[in-house]
Scaffold this active site. Structure first.
Site, mmCIF file in Angstrom:
data_model
loop_
_atom_site.group_PDB
_atom_site.id
_atom_site.type_symbol
_atom_site.label_atom_id
_atom_site.label_comp_id
_atom_site.label_asym_id
_atom_site.label_seq_id
_atom_site.Cartn_x
_atom_site.Cartn_y
_atom_site.Cartn_z
ATOM 1 N N LYS A 189 -47.435 66.102 -28.813
ATOM 2 C CA LYS A 189 -47.251 64.856 -29.573
ATOM 3 C C LYS A 189 -45.840 64.805 -30.111
ATOM 4 O O LYS A 189 -45.283 65.834 -30.516
ATOM 5 C CB LYS A 189 -48.241 64.833 -30.747
ATOM 6 C CG LYS A 189 -48.059 63.655 -31.693
ATOM 7 C CD LYS A 189 -49.104 63.633 -32.799
ATOM 8 C CE LYS A 189 -48.856 62.441 -33.714
ATOM 9 N NZ LYS A 189 -49.861 62.314 -34.771
ATOM 10 N N GLU A 239 -49.584 57.931 -47.297
ATOM 11 C CA GLU A 239 -49.805 59.323 -46.881
ATOM 12 C C GLU A 239 -49.432 60.360 -47.943
ATOM 13 O O GLU A 239 -48.321 60.385 -48.458
ATOM 14 C CB GLU A 239 -48.994 59.587 -45.600
ATOM 15 C CG GLU A 239 -49.299 60.930 -44.958
ATOM 16 C CD GLU A 239 -48.768 61.013 -43.527
ATOM 17 O OE1 GLU A 239 -48.398 59.970 -42.940
ATOM 18 O OE2 GLU A 239 -48.734 62.127 -42.994
ATOM 19 N N GLU A 283 -54.768 61.854 -31.530
ATOM 20 C CA GLU A 283 -53.558 61.771 -32.351
ATOM 21 C C GLU A 283 -53.827 62.379 -33.736
ATOM 22 O O GLU A 283 -53.003 63.121 -34.271
ATOM 23 C CB GLU A 283 -53.230 60.275 -32.535
ATOM 24 C CG GLU A 283 -51.807 59.882 -32.315
ATOM 25 C CD GLU A 283 -51.610 58.380 -32.534
ATOM 26 O OE1 GLU A 283 -52.208 57.583 -31.769
ATOM 27 O OE2 GLU A 283 -50.863 58.011 -33.447
ATOM 28 N N GLU A 416 -47.191 48.632 -32.772
ATOM 29 C CA GLU A 416 -47.647 49.423 -33.932
ATOM 30 C C GLU A 416 -46.502 49.627 -34.942
ATOM 31 O O GLU A 416 -46.697 49.468 -36.151
ATOM 32 C CB GLU A 416 -48.194 50.778 -33.447
ATOM 33 C CG GLU A 416 -48.817 51.601 -34.552
ATOM 34 C CD GLU A 416 -49.503 52.866 -34.020
ATOM 35 O OE1 GLU A 416 -50.282 52.765 -33.052
ATOM 36 O OE2 GLU A 416 -49.258 53.942 -34.594
ATOM 37 N N LYS A 420 -46.145 48.232 -38.829
ATOM 38 C CA LYS A 420 -45.892 49.138 -39.953
ATOM 39 C C LYS A 420 -44.679 48.663 -40.756
ATOM 40 O O LYS A 420 -44.698 48.655 -41.987
ATOM 41 C CB LYS A 420 -45.670 50.569 -39.456
ATOM 42 C CG LYS A 420 -46.971 51.261 -39.023
ATOM 43 C CD LYS A 420 -46.668 52.561 -38.299
ATOM 44 C CE LYS A 420 -47.932 53.296 -37.882
ATOM 45 N NZ LYS A 420 -47.672 54.296 -36.838
HETATM 46 C C1 LIG Z 1 -44.630 57.633 -38.650
HETATM 47 C C2 LIG Z 1 -45.298 56.708 -39.308
HETATM 48 O O1 LIG Z 1 -46.641 56.719 -39.481
HETATM 49 C C3 LIG Z 1 -47.430 57.792 -38.969
HETATM 50 C C4 LIG Z 1 -47.930 57.508 -37.627
HETATM 51 C C5 LIG Z 1 -49.194 56.987 -37.411
HETATM 52 C C6 LIG Z 1 -49.655 56.666 -36.007
HETATM 53 O O2 LIG Z 1 -48.879 56.773 -35.062
HETATM 54 O O3 LIG Z 1 -50.803 56.254 -35.820
HETATM 55 C C7 LIG Z 1 -50.058 56.772 -38.483
HETATM 56 C C8 LIG Z 1 -49.733 57.172 -39.734
HETATM 57 C C9 LIG Z 1 -48.557 58.033 -39.958
HETATM 58 O O4 LIG Z 1 -48.966 59.349 -39.762
HETATM 59 C C10 LIG Z 1 -44.588 55.552 -39.938
HETATM 60 O O5 LIG Z 1 -45.250 54.712 -40.549
HETATM 61 O O6 LIG Z 1 -43.357 55.490 -39.850
HETATM 62 MG MG LIG Z 2 -50.370 55.790 -33.637
#
Ligand SMILES: C=C(O[C@@H]1C=C(C(=O)O)C=C[C@H]1O)C(=O)O
Ligand SMILES: [Mg+2]
Length: 437
Positions: A189, A239, A283, A416, A420
């Site tokens: 990963k 987190e 993941e 995604e 975010k």
């Molecule tokens: C890396 C980030 O988030 C991370 C990545 C995630 C994912 O890929 O599903 C989810 C939550 C976090 O662990 C971010 O928000 O920048």
């Molecule tokens: Mg993800």
């Protein structure tokens, strides 16, 4: 802010009456607690001492919730080991954390405000080894704005994109490259991020933006770290890196993402899909594995909870809570070094993922995907500084990343990270009384 005005008068009198206490201790401290509920962001907006620090714990409803605001710096530690030795020897709280790359910044501030429910605790610090007159002036100066509190205004910043470090196509090519490494078995990963910069017609006030984010981005830690008036790093992250109470440790694997919207039924369906999607589960499990493997040498009784959903405004995540009992002699130095950077924001195996990121991403992560919080002898709490931005005058650079594993599809991962990033970006346009969507 009458309570703060009389507190300030009391403290000023004490400071002026004080002589340098050559009682053998290197540090001096004055503490006061009052029954008062302060708006610490409104307060911070009026302060002119730097560095400035703000940190709000994730669960304001809980009785042990904590809001911290701090100004100035009496002691600074760049080495986490020294910071840890300090809190073992002194009954004080250090604030700060580690950048993504693990560079430490911890400090004993000049002024520390801690709000628990309706109780405000104020601590003032000085260094007895310094010239007392200089320290006295610094103390009086940091108290100058103690009773001031500004109104927070809804952010209204028409922004236009400056440049993304990688546009969709380039970023997707990074994902393709990651997938090749994964296919060859060199990585399990890697969490690829992007930085996108915008410019506004006027300076962006970081505190107004964070206040809006506190209102809208529920279920998050809220943090701000400004080393000077020209630069502030801030964000609202779901987190936790870890919470420590004595030797009890509480951490989590937060990874795996689906969309959220205003539509309850859509959110429920997305949540159900996320809970049974094997790519997202994998993941998340890699993060569980990474954290547990790294905790094993320093702790026992490692327990992993059931999977659940952590629902936010724009995205929802899979979460597994993890708890452990630290072995005797281990504290925050060991925890920070063992856990950070987790596979939720770096990758697995860690070293290979870090090398891949250093060779691929075209921007400095800096404090993005680092950790910020506080620590003292009896406890500590640190959040992971994702969903964050760096503000410099009229400019804002927003960071977002996504975990790439076998089965990842570049365009989906791109969507995604855009979702975010929108958690903060969507707040820059005036919404005033409008809802948080
Ligand atoms: C890396 C980030 O988030 C991370 C990545 C995630 C994912 O890929 O599903 C989810 C939550 C976090 O662990 C971010 O928000 O920048
Ligand atoms: Mg993800």
């Amino acid at each position: 802010m009458d309570n703060l005005r009389s507190l300030k008068a009391r403290l000023n009198t004490k400071i002026n009456a004080m002589l340098c206490s050559k009682n053998g201790s290197e540090l001096g401290c004055l503490q006061e607690s009052i029954a008062f509920s302060a708006d610490l962001l409104g307060w911070l907006k009026m302060q002119s001492c730097y560095p400035q620090f703000y940190w709000r714990s994730r669960n304001p409803a809980q009785s042990d919730s904590e809001v911290i605001a701090a100004l100035g710096e009496v002691r600074r530690f760049e080495d986490v080991r020294q910071a840890n030795l300090f809190i073992q020897a002194q009954p004080f709280t250090l604030i700060g954390g580690l950048t993504f790359d693990g560079k430490g910044y911890f400090c004993l501030p000049r002024l520390l405000l801690q709000q628990h429910d309706n109780h405000l605790r104020l601590s003032l610090f000085w260094d007895n080894l310094q010239d007392w007159e200089r320290e006295r002036q610094a103390l009086l100066q940091v108290l100058q704005g103690l009773e001031s509190c500004a109104a927070l205004s809804a952010p209204e910043y028409p922004i236009r994109p400056l440049a993304a470090k990688a546009e969709a196509q380039q970023w997707c090519s990074w994902v393709e490259k990651a997938l090749q490494y994964i296919e060859r078995g060199e990585l399990n990963k890697v969490v690829l991020a992007n930085q996108t910069a915008f410019v506004s017609s006027r300076p962006i006030n970081p505190i107004d933006l964070l206040a809006e984010s506190e209102k809208c981005n529920n279920g998050c830690y809220h943090f701000l770290f400004a080393r000077s008036a020209h630069q502030a790093f801030l964000g609202s992250t779901p987190e936790r890196l870890y919470l420590r109470r004595e030797s009890h440790l509480y951490t989590e694997a937060l990874a795996g993402t689906a969309a959220m919207s205003e539509d309850k039924e859509f959110n429920r369906q997305q949540g159900e899909w996320l809970l049974q999607d094997s790519k997202n589960d994998y993941e998340n499990r890699l993060v569980v594995q990474d954290i547990c493997d790294n905790l094993r040498p320093i702790s026992r009784q490692i327990e992993v909870g059931e999977v659940s959903l952590k629902q936010l405004r724009r995205v929802q995540h899979l979460r597994r809570k993890i708890s452990a009992e630290l072995n005797p002699g281990y504290a925050d130095e060991a925890c920070l070094q063992a856990i950070h950077p987790t596979a939720a924001i770096a990758g697995l195996p860690r070293r290979k993922a870090l090398d891949f990121l250093a060779a691929t991403e075209t921007f400095e992560r800096g404090w993005y995907a680092g950790t910020l919080g506080f620590m003292n002898k009896s406890g500590a709490e640190f959040c992971v500084t994702i969903r964050s931005a760096l503000i410099e005058g009229n400019k804002i650079a927003v960071f977002a990343g996504a975990g790439i594993v076998s089965g990842s599809e570049p365009e989906q991962e791109w969507r995604e990270i855009e979702r975010k990033a929108s958690g903060l970006l969507s707040l820059l346009q005036k919404r005033g009384e409008q809802s948080c969507q």
